[in-house]
Design an enzyme around this catalytic site. Structure first.
Site, PDB file in Angstrom:
ATOM      1  N   GLY A  47       0.954  -1.375  -0.195  1.00  0.00           N
ATOM      2  CA  GLY A  47       0.212  -0.219  -0.070  1.00  0.00           C
ATOM      3  C   GLY A  47       1.120   1.645   0.262  1.00  0.00           C
ATOM      4  O   GLY A  47       0.727   2.412   1.007  1.00  0.00           O
ATOM      5  N   HIS A  48       2.118   0.940  -0.672  1.00  0.00           N
ATOM      6  CA  HIS A  48       3.002   2.466  -1.121  1.00  0.00           C
ATOM      7  C   HIS A  48       3.614   1.977  -2.488  1.00  0.00           C
ATOM      8  O   HIS A  48       3.845   1.307  -2.680  1.00  0.00           O
ATOM      9  CB  HIS A  48       3.647   2.142   0.059  1.00  0.00           C
ATOM     10  CG  HIS A  48       4.077   1.536   0.589  1.00  0.00           C
ATOM     11  ND1 HIS A  48       5.226   0.731  -0.022  1.00  0.00           N
ATOM     12  CD2 HIS A  48       4.156   0.574   1.304  1.00  0.00           C
ATOM     13  CE1 HIS A  48       5.882  -0.104   0.722  1.00  0.00           C
ATOM     14  NE2 HIS A  48       5.322  -0.456   1.747  1.00  0.00           N
ATOM     15  N   ALA A  49       4.714   3.561  -2.942  1.00  0.00           N
ATOM     16  CA  ALA A  49       5.520   3.024  -3.143  1.00  0.00           C
ATOM     17  C   ALA A  49       6.410   4.133  -3.025  1.00  0.00           C
ATOM     18  O   ALA A  49       6.839   4.122  -2.139  1.00  0.00           O
ATOM     19  CB  ALA A  49       4.721   3.642  -4.461  1.00  0.00           C
ATOM     20  N   ARG A  94       2.380  -0.756  -4.744  1.00  0.00           N
ATOM     21  CA  ARG A  94       2.552  -2.480  -4.408  1.00  0.00           C
ATOM     22  C   ARG A  94       1.785  -2.757  -3.560  1.00  0.00           C
ATOM     23  O   ARG A  94       1.798  -2.056  -2.339  1.00  0.00           O
ATOM     24  CB  ARG A  94       4.072  -2.878  -4.608  1.00  0.00           C
ATOM     25  CG  ARG A  94       4.521  -3.342  -3.293  1.00  0.00           C
ATOM     26  CD  ARG A  94       5.113  -1.911  -2.923  1.00  0.00           C
ATOM     27  NE  ARG A  94       5.677  -1.110  -3.561  1.00  0.00           N
ATOM     28  CZ  ARG A  94       7.046  -1.058  -3.257  1.00  0.00           C
ATOM     29  NH1 ARG A  94       7.677  -2.310  -3.207  1.00  0.00           N
ATOM     30  NH2 ARG A  94       7.803  -0.482  -4.508  1.00  0.00           N
TER      31      ARG A  94
END
Ligand code: TYD
Length: 131
Positions: A47-49, A94
């Site tokens: 839940g981040h890049a 992702r």
């Protein structure tokens, strides 16, 4: 758009041996290794890049699904083979889900840990890949 790294696998009757050599098998200098394990059924991770970080993630045991998004679009990848690494370039959102019990997700990273490198807000990420 997902890119993979095939890890050399030595197979004999005693089992499989998969090996990784920095800067040979993995297309960057490995500065950090971590692994995710003990994931409860139904839990989601990611839940981040990242702004600069490059990673290769490997299902060392078990399986999970990775939902990817970058400037080229979206893709869903099932990771279920210990000799296949998923190369996550910078600026890739992702989300990881569907962890089977006993999964070990091994991550090879190009940089030391830095919270400043994270993009944790999806709107900010979308804005960054639009440029
Ligand atoms: P995070 O990267 O958000 O986990 P995931 O992507 O698997 O959901 O990291 C979770 C927490 O762990 C967060 O507080 C930062 C910390 N962390 C470290 O201290 N060192 C590390 O190398 C990593 C990857 C995370």
């Amino acid at each position: 758009m997902a890119s993979f790294v095939q890890l050399p696998n030595v197979v004999d009757f005693r089992g499989d041996l998969t090996h990784i050599e920095a800067e040979k098998t993995i297309p960057f200098e490995i500065k950090r290794v971590y692994f995710i394990h003990g994931v409860p059924v139904g839990a989601e991770r990611g839940g981040h890049a990242h702004k600069n970080l490059k990673q290769v993630i490997i299902a060392a045991a078990g399986s999970f699904t990775v939902s990817l998004e970058n400037s080229e679009g979206r893709e869903e990848v099932v990771m279920d083979s210990p000799d296949r690494g998923l190369y996550l370039h910078a600026l890739t959102w992702r989300e990881m889900s569907n962890f089977s019990p006993g999964t070990v997700c091994l991550v090879l990273a190009s940089e030391y840990f830095s919270e400043n490198d994270y993009i944790r807000e999806y709107d900010v990420f979308k804005e960054m890949i639009r440029i």
